[in-house]
Scaffold this motif. Structure first.
Motif, PDB file in Angstrom:
ATOM      1  N   ARG A  56      13.802   3.821  -8.678  1.00  0.00           N
ATOM      2  CA  ARG A  56      13.131   2.854  -8.116  1.00  0.00           C
ATOM      3  C   ARG A  56      13.844   2.685  -7.232  1.00  0.00           C
ATOM      4  O   ARG A  56      13.072   1.704  -6.455  1.00  0.00           O
ATOM      5  CB  ARG A  56      13.706   1.887  -9.666  1.00  0.00           C
ATOM      6  N   ALA A  57      14.886   3.129  -7.196  1.00  0.00           N
ATOM      7  CA  ALA A  57      15.515   2.581  -5.213  1.00  0.00           C
ATOM      8  C   ALA A  57      14.714   3.798  -4.339  1.00  0.00           C
ATOM      9  O   ALA A  57      14.632   2.108  -3.190  1.00  0.00           O
ATOM     10  CB  ALA A  57      16.806   3.197  -4.849  1.00  0.00           C
ATOM     11  N   TRP A  58      14.840   4.685  -4.786  1.00  0.00           N
ATOM     12  CA  TRP A  58      13.148   5.097  -3.867  1.00  0.00           C
ATOM     13  C   TRP A  58      12.189   4.396  -3.592  1.00  0.00           C
ATOM     14  O   TRP A  58      11.437   4.100  -2.659  1.00  0.00           O
ATOM     15  CB  TRP A  58      13.089   6.271  -3.504  1.00  0.00           C
ATOM     16  N   LEU A  59      11.556   3.525  -4.779  1.00  0.00           N
ATOM     17  CA  LEU A  59      10.365   3.510  -4.670  1.00  0.00           C
ATOM     18  C   LEU A  59      10.068   1.809  -3.777  1.00  0.00           C
ATOM     19  O   LEU A  59       9.293   1.719  -2.948  1.00  0.00           O
ATOM     20  CB  LEU A  59       9.611   3.517  -5.766  1.00  0.00           C
ATOM     21  N   GLN A  60      11.863   1.044  -3.355  1.00  0.00           N
ATOM     22  CA  GLN A  60      11.553   0.303  -2.972  1.00  0.00           C
ATOM     23  C   GLN A  60      12.067   0.001  -1.994  1.00  0.00           C
ATOM     24  O   GLN A  60      11.405  -0.600  -0.837  1.00  0.00           O
ATOM     25  CB  GLN A  60      12.936  -0.759  -3.898  1.00  0.00           C
ATOM     26  N   LYS A  61      12.043   1.792  -1.195  1.00  0.00           N
ATOM     27  CA  LYS A  61      12.353   1.394   0.458  1.00  0.00           C
ATOM     28  C   LYS A  61      11.151   1.958   1.404  1.00  0.00           C
ATOM     29  O   LYS A  61      11.534   1.749   1.916  1.00  0.00           O
ATOM     30  CB  LYS A  61      13.884   2.853   0.911  1.00  0.00           C
ATOM     31  N   LEU A  62      10.652   1.815  -0.029  1.00  0.00           N
ATOM     32  CA  LEU A  62       8.896   2.446   0.857  1.00  0.00           C
ATOM     33  C   LEU A  62       8.376   1.594   1.605  1.00  0.00           C
ATOM     34  O   LEU A  62       8.550   0.024   1.337  1.00  0.00           O
ATOM     35  CB  LEU A  62       8.150   2.938  -0.187  1.00  0.00           C
TER      36      LEU A  62
END
Length: 62
Positions: A56-62
């Motif tokens: 989820r943290a990785w997706l928020q960075k996109l």
């Protein structure tokens, strides 16, 4: 009754699904659908919850 059984990869080999025993029936649930099954997220072990948080943290960075 909800019991966590483990994880499996889909036929494509990329997406992980979580396998639960829900009221005697085995169900494969994708990470994005965990909210649709009350109690399943809580049944996950800490390592799986950490992986979901990282995703989820990785997706928020996109």
């Amino acid at each position: 009754m909800i019991k966590y059984l483990g994880t499996r990869k889909t036929d494509q080999g990329a997406t992980v699904v979580y396998v639960f025993l829900i009221n005697g029936a085995e169900k494969e649930i994708r990470e994005s659908a965990l909210k649709q099954y009350p109690g399943c997220y809580e049944a996950l072990p800490a390592a799986a919850k950490a992986r979901i948080s990282a995703n989820r943290a990785w997706l928020q960075k996109l």
